[in-house]
Write a protein that holds these residues in place. Structure first.
Motif, PDB file in Angstrom:
ATOM      1  N   ALA A 198       0.835  -1.212   0.000  1.00  0.00           N
ATOM      2  CA  ALA A 198       0.000   0.000   0.000  1.00  0.00           C
ATOM      3  C   ALA A 198       0.867   1.259   0.000  1.00  0.00           C
ATOM      4  O   ALA A 198       0.632   2.200  -0.755  1.00  0.00           O
ATOM      5  N   THR A 243      -1.856  -5.653  -0.466  1.00  0.00           N
ATOM      6  CA  THR A 243      -3.007  -5.213  -1.277  1.00  0.00           C
ATOM      7  C   THR A 243      -3.345  -6.246  -2.359  1.00  0.00           C
ATOM      8  O   THR A 243      -4.467  -6.285  -2.839  1.00  0.00           O
ATOM      9  N   ASN A 252      -5.631  -8.512  -0.204  1.00  0.00           N
ATOM     10  CA  ASN A 252      -6.583  -8.044   0.812  1.00  0.00           C
ATOM     11  C   ASN A 252      -8.023  -8.074   0.309  1.00  0.00           C
ATOM     12  O   ASN A 252      -8.295  -8.427  -0.831  1.00  0.00           O
ATOM     13  N   THR A 269     -10.350  -5.638   0.204  1.00  0.00           N
ATOM     14  CA  THR A 269     -10.851  -4.421  -0.480  1.00  0.00           C
ATOM     15  C   THR A 269     -11.654  -3.440   0.380  1.00  0.00           C
ATOM     16  O   THR A 269     -12.144  -2.436  -0.144  1.00  0.00           O
ATOM     17  N   SER A 273     -12.371  -0.334   2.357  1.00  0.00           N
ATOM     18  CA  SER A 273     -11.646   0.937   2.303  1.00  0.00           C
ATOM     19  C   SER A 273     -12.332   1.946   3.218  1.00  0.00           C
ATOM     20  O   SER A 273     -13.443   2.405   2.929  1.00  0.00           O
ATOM     21  N   ASN A 279     -12.332  -0.861  -3.093  1.00  0.00           N
ATOM     22  CA  ASN A 279     -11.491  -0.413  -4.214  1.00  0.00           C
ATOM     23  C   ASN A 279     -11.572  -1.441  -5.342  1.00  0.00           C
ATOM     24  O   ASN A 279     -10.675  -2.258  -5.534  1.00  0.00           O
ATOM     25  N   LYS A 338      -9.985  -5.845  -8.518  1.00  0.00           N
ATOM     26  CA  LYS A 338      -9.469  -5.189  -7.306  1.00  0.00           C
ATOM     27  C   LYS A 338      -8.395  -4.178  -7.699  1.00  0.00           C
ATOM     28  O   LYS A 338      -7.450  -4.521  -8.406  1.00  0.00           O
ATOM     29  N   SER A 342      -5.753  -3.089  -6.557  1.00  0.00           N
ATOM     30  CA  SER A 342      -4.576  -3.251  -5.698  1.00  0.00           C
ATOM     31  C   SER A 342      -3.414  -2.497  -6.328  1.00  0.00           C
ATOM     32  O   SER A 342      -3.483  -2.069  -7.487  1.00  0.00           O
ATOM     33  N   GLN A 353      -5.927  -0.018   4.899  1.00  0.00           N
ATOM     34  CA  GLN A 353      -5.321   0.339   3.612  1.00  0.00           C
ATOM     35  C   GLN A 353      -5.543   1.794   3.209  1.00  0.00           C
ATOM     36  O   GLN A 353      -4.614   2.473   2.784  1.00  0.00           O
ATOM     37  N   TYR A 373      -2.867   4.688   2.104  1.00  0.00           N
ATOM     38  CA  TYR A 373      -2.900   5.363   0.794  1.00  0.00           C
ATOM     39  C   TYR A 373      -2.924   6.883   0.969  1.00  0.00           C
ATOM     40  O   TYR A 373      -2.165   7.613   0.329  1.00  0.00           O
TER      41      TYR A 373
END
Ligand SMILES: Cc1cc2nc3c(=O)[nH]c(=O)nc-3n(C[C@H](O)[C@H](O)[C@H](O)COP(=O)(O)OP(=O)(O)OC[C@H]3O[C@@H](n4cnc5c(N)ncnc54)[C@H](O)[C@@H]3O)c2cc1C
Length: 554
Positions: free
Chosen positions: A43, A110, A113, A115, A117, A186, A205, A207, A511, A515
């Protein structure tokens, strides 16, 4: 619909990629140079790489794990865990009481993972500001960075019906009048397969593997996969190089090494591994902060058998959460817990339940009717919740994480909340995943049994997919290794940009926090470095990437 594989296409278009398993060194160690070297491609590393290359800087990304792509993601647990996870998804704390999931492949965690968010909770940011002198990270100051990353990674609320596993979490909350939220994910064009944890087979995804890293490579960055950063060379207040060692197909060390040189170095190996690299390299740490206060959101599980099929392996793994119990006693009060569900795949669930032989077989026989709720405990705020401690152990490391009395109080409360919720949603039987309790047939029975049940390390299953901390940020050098921009307090050309900088856990899935904060910090760093951007002072004697080393995804 054809599945576009950006990795396959990018490699064919001439991306600069060096695979440690195929690298042929020479007698004399070679070196590579760039404006910025980034260790780790998860990430934090992925976001930093894209922003810095966009600013016109040359970037080398280093990843210990392999470069895999959707072509390799066969939706099989037996393939995914050894290929894409640290320690084949079997990593544990030193006493084996907590199982830890962390990614180890290009894209980091990521790539595997689930997803979910979520922006950093306001209570967490306020606590960091007051207790750790973290500056510039209020909800308002972070808002534009979250917006930027939400747009970049197509983060939006899941617009479809939750799968039944999540649906039961929602139904329980509705029945009890508890808070719940539809999760933002995401994803772009998600097929709703439910296999996010094994690498998205359709590249929906968003990622780092299919977004920021391809963007950085297309803009000229270099990727070294199956290379591990082993030693940071430093003197006085400067880093002057990082050694990386090639790894073979099984990720065993090979003798070949490269020296990477840059104007600035970013560590983004994630919590545990960034502090380990810093400790192994003997970086200045006068307050002995490295590796301490490592947080896990230690998580307990409750199974429930429904009459109807749940099929928790199918559909978006997480689409509903409940924050009913996260903050109700204030940030530094009793430990709160967030309610979510995990994907229900056979190996994952079999390894996180109890018993063996007949009882285990019975449980797994009801697999399709099994619903599971998890409670993620918010660690790091309460005075008796100091998290774990990473230390060097021969060639490796160990993580000691004491499960203290406040954790067990939270776990007991969480088992009760999960059982109440599951019965309210219509469960026939509920099974707190802790030895000695067994199936419970009603909420009344569960209430009494959970109040009485004995909870203990190794008896109670505890897991984590959220590793944080160990290299804290803040302006107070007695409490922080890096400042609020991730810049080292001790080395002028070193930053840390990953989940290890969190001074506590988050109380939310990490995550998006990484970001947003890394977008802010990498943009500031690009501003510092870009105006004077210039080619490396001395050309490397030989360039192993340009020398025609095969570029391959596997
Ligand atoms: C199964 C699973 C499900 C998850 N689900 C969610 C979710 O739904 N929502 C959410 O918000 N979070 C989720 N997470 C957590 C989230 O993905 C992580 O918190 C986040 O990716 C951490 O980012 P990072 O940059 O700190 O490290 P990572 O993303 O873990 O990346 C670090 C990378 O650095 C590499 N590395 C480490 N040391 C070295 C070295 N010395 N040399 C070279 N490379 C190195 C590692 O191999 C790894 O690939 C999940 C995690 C897992 C494992």
């Amino acid at each position: 619909m054809a599945i576009v594989d950006p990795i396959y296409e990018g490699l064919a278009s001439g991306w600069k990629h060096l695979d440690g398993a195929l690298y042929q060194g020479s007698d004399k160690p070679q070196s590579l140079e760039a404006d910025v070297v980034i260790i780790g491609t998860g990430a934090g590393g992925g976001v930093a790489a894209e922003i810095l290359t966009q600013a016109g800087l040359s970037v080398i990304m280093v990843e210990k794990g392999p470069l895999r792509s959707s072509r390799d993601f066969d939706m099989e647990e037996r393939t995914a865990y050894p290929n894409l996870y640290q320690q084949a998804a079997a990593m544990k704390t030193a006493d084996k009481a907590i199982g830890i999931f962390q990614g180890r492949a290009v894209g980091g965690s990521t790539t595997v993972n689930w997803t979910t968010s979520i922006r950093t909770p306001a209570d967490t940011l306020a606590y960091w500001q007051s207790e750790f002198a973290v500056k510039g990270l209020s909800a308002d100051e972070l808002e534009p960075w979250f917006e930027q990353m939400e747009s970049r990674l197509n983060i939006s609320q899941w617009a479809f019906e939750p799968n039944r596993n999540n649906g039961m979490l929602r139904r329980g909350c509705e029945q009890l009048g508890w808070d719940y939220t539809v999760i933002k994910r995401n994803v772009l064009g998600c097929w709703n397969t439910g296999y996010c944890g094994m690498g998205c087979p359709v590249n929906a995804k968003q990622s780092m593997l299919v977004t920021t890293i391809p963007a950085a490579l297309s803009a000229g960055a270099t990727l070294l996969s199956r290379f591990e950063a082993t030693q940071i060379e430093h003197h006085a207040d400067k880093v002057f190089g990082i050694w990386v060692q090639a790894r073979d197909q099984n990720l065993a060390p090979r003798p070949e090494k490269l020296m990477l040189k840059a104007r600035h170095y970013i560590l983004a190996g994630g919590a545990i591994h960034t502090p380990v690299l810093m400790m192994r390299s003997g970086l200045t740490d006068p307050m002995q902060l490295l590796g301490k206060r490592t947080f896990l959101h230690p998580t307990v599980l409750s199974g429930a058998v429904f009459d109807e099929a749940i099929n928790g392996h199918s559909g978006a793994p997480q689409s509903i959460y409940s924050d009913q119990f996260v903050w109700r006693d204030g940030a530094a009060g009793e430990l709160g817990y967030k309610l979510e569900v995990p994907p229900i795949h056979p190996v994952l669930i079999a390894s996180k339940t109890l018993g063996f032989g007949k009882s285990h077989a019975e449980l797994m026989a009801n697999f399709n009717q099994l619903q599971v709720v998890i409670a993620l405990v918010r660690d790091g705020f309460h005075p008796e919740s100091q998290g774990g401690s990473v230390s060097l152990d021969g060639k490796g490391f160990k993580l000691d994480y004491p499960l203290t009395a406040p954790f067990w109080r939270a776990a007991r409360a969480a088992f009760a909340s999960m059982a109440e919720l599951q019965f309210a949603a219509g469960a026939r039987r509920v099974l707190p995943i802790s030895e000695g309790v067994g199936y419970l047939n009603s909420w009344q029975e569960a209430k009494a049994a959970i109040a009485d049940m004995s909870l203990a390390p190794l008896k109670t299953v505890v897991a984590s997919a959220h590793v944080m901390g160990g290299c804290p940020m803040g302006e107070d050098t007695t409490k922080a290794m890096v400042d609020s921009f991730g810049q080292s307090h001790y080395l002028e050309n070193l930053s840390v940009m990953d989940g290890s900088v969190f001074p506590t856990s988050l109380g939310a899935n990490p995550q998006l926090s990484i970001y947003g904060m890394v977008a802010k910090n990498a943009t500031a760093l690009a501003g510092r470095l870009a105006p004077q951007s210039k080619p490396p002072e001395t050309a490397p004697e030989t360039d192993p990437v340009a020398d025609g080393v095969p570029e391959t995804a596997a």
